[in-house]
Design an enzyme around this catalytic site. Structure first.
Site, short mmCIF file in Angstrom:
data_model
loop_
_atom_site.label_atom_id
_atom_site.label_comp_id
_atom_site.label_asym_id
_atom_site.label_seq_id
_atom_site.Cartn_x
_atom_site.Cartn_y
_atom_site.Cartn_z
N GLY A 90 52.78 -24.00 -7.13
CA GLY A 90 52.24 -25.11 -7.86
C GLY A 90 50.91 -25.15 -8.88
N SER A 91 50.25 -23.42 -9.24
CA SER A 91 49.34 -24.65 -9.87
C SER A 91 49.41 -24.55 -10.84
CB SER A 91 48.83 -22.45 -10.35
OG SER A 91 49.57 -21.72 -11.04
N HIS A 122 57.38 -19.61 -19.08
CA HIS A 122 57.51 -18.90 -19.12
C HIS A 122 55.56 -17.25 -18.84
CE1 HIS A 122 60.02 -15.50 -18.29
NE2 HIS A 122 59.26 -14.40 -19.28
N ARG A 150 75.93 -25.03 -7.29
CA ARG A 150 74.80 -25.18 -8.36
C ARG A 150 74.70 -27.10 -9.04
NH1 ARG A 150 71.48 -21.54 -10.03
NH2 ARG A 150 72.95 -18.92 -8.92
N MET A 178 62.08 -22.04 -9.68
CA MET A 178 63.16 -20.38 -9.65
C MET A 178 64.29 -20.45 -9.28
SD MET A 178 60.51 -19.00 -10.90
CE MET A 178 60.31 -17.34 -10.08
N ASP A 196 66.13 -18.04 -20.18
CA ASP A 196 64.56 -18.29 -21.24
C ASP A 196 64.69 -17.81 -22.27
OD1 ASP A 196 63.47 -17.73 -18.32
OD2 ASP A 196 63.13 -15.79 -18.13
N ASN A 212 59.85 -25.74 -20.31
CA ASN A 212 59.64 -24.18 -19.27
C ASN A 212 58.95 -23.93 -19.21
OD1 ASN A 212 60.13 -22.59 -16.68
ND2 ASN A 212 61.09 -21.09 -18.31
N GLU A 257 47.93 -20.41 -19.00
CA GLU A 257 48.99 -20.76 -18.81
C GLU A 257 49.04 -22.42 -18.12
OE1 GLU A 257 52.85 -19.77 -15.82
OE2 GLU A 257 51.31 -17.75 -16.16
C1 GAR Z 1 53.76 -19.08 -13.24
O1 GAR Z 1 53.73 -17.55 -14.04
C2 GAR Z 1 55.91 -19.88 -14.31
O2 GAR Z 1 55.14 -18.59 -15.49
C3 GAR Z 1 56.10 -18.67 -13.50
O3 GAR Z 1 55.94 -18.76 -11.82
C4 GAR Z 1 55.01 -18.80 -11.77
C5 GAR Z 1 54.86 -20.22 -11.26
O4 GAR Z 1 53.08 -20.49 -10.29
N1 GAR Z 1 57.63 -18.88 -14.25
C6 GAR Z 1 58.65 -18.18 -13.99
O5 GAR Z 1 58.22 -16.61 -14.42
C7 GAR Z 1 59.49 -18.69 -14.62
N2 GAR Z 1 60.87 -17.98 -15.28
P1 GAR Z 1 52.77 -21.84 -10.30
O6 GAR Z 1 54.13 -22.59 -9.39
O7 GAR Z 1 51.74 -22.06 -9.82
O8 GAR Z 1 52.72 -22.90 -11.21
#
Ligand code: GAR
Length: 221
Positions: free
Chosen positions: A16-17, A113, A69, A94, A149, A111, A178
């Site tokens: 969750g950053s 990515h 789903r 995810m 994506d 989203n 990000e």
């Molecule tokens: C992030 O790098 C995000 O861009 C990626 O997962 C990470 C989550 O980090 N998302 C994907 O790959 C989605 N296809 P976080 O939980 O620290 O935000």
């Protein structure tokens, strides 16, 4: 008259950053969105702790508890509707979402990515970027469409790839970006300055970058 803040639901699956970046952004009084619910499909992830620490309502909706789903997504939707959510942010969520869920949130589901889409869709983006030898990677915030994506791009940040990069090193430099672009993109959507026109996003009231980037730097630079 000040506009009411848009009500946001954030879906997470892990640390969750990016959620934290959105939490930090909304502490500015003029930020146009407020998180009203954080939902994780995985119990006990660190992102839930971050939300609780910030005093945000959380819910755990484990996908494993549902036979398919659509029934999992019906539970997500029930929670989001109960909270009056107007915009949904996927922040390291995810799970692949069905066309039905995505279409029902069309134009209100975004989203992040960790690549410069449409390059490197899917998983292991940093490993693949290094293996391909691209000189820039980066990150993208986009509206979600049924194809994974894909979807109209709102904001991107380009990050140079260095010769000595490992996937972890590149990931951490991309992650910093990000955390800058997700709050920016959400603000653009919340203020309706990001509009989809003919399948691409038209932005109002922004200043576009106008400086070419070269990596490595040209001789003499
Ligand atoms: C992030 O790098 C995000 O861009 C990626 O997962 C990470 C989550 O980090 N998302 C994907 O790959 C989605 N296809 P976080 O939980 O620290 O935000």
């Amino acid at each position: 008259m000040t506009q009411a803040k848009k009500r946001v639901g954030v879906l997470i699956s892990g640390r969750g950053s990016n959620l934290q970046a959105l939490i930090d952004a909304q502490s500015a009084p003029d930020y146009p969105a407020q998180i009203v619910r954080v939902i994780s499909n995985i119990p006990d992830v660190f992102g839930l702790e971050r939300a609780q620490k910030a005093g945000l309502p959380t819910a755990v909706i484990p996908h494993k508890n549902y036979p398919d789903r659509p029934s999992f997504e019906a539970a997500l939707n029930a929670q989001l509707k109960a909270d009056g959510v107007e915009i949904v942010c996927l922040a390291g969520f995810m799970r692949v979402l069905t066309d039905g869920f995505v279409s029902s949130w069309s134009g209100r589901l975004i989203n992040i990515h960790p690549s410069l889409l449409p390059s490197f869709k899917g998983l292991h983006t940093h490993e693949r970027a290094i293996a391909e030898g691209v000189r820039f990677s980066g990150c993208t915030v986009h509206f979600v469409v049924p194809e994974m994506d894909s979807g109209p791009i709102i904001v991107q940040s380009a990050v140079p790839v260095l010769q000595e990069d490992t996937p972890d090193k590149l990931a951490s430099r991309v992650l910093e970006q990000e955390h800058l672009i997700y709050p920016l993109a959400l603000a653009l959507v919340a203020t309706e300055r990001a509009r989809i026109v003919d399948g691409a996003v038209h932005l109002d009231g922004v200043t576009f970058a106008n400086q070419p980037l070269t990596n490595p730097l040209p001789r003499g630079a």
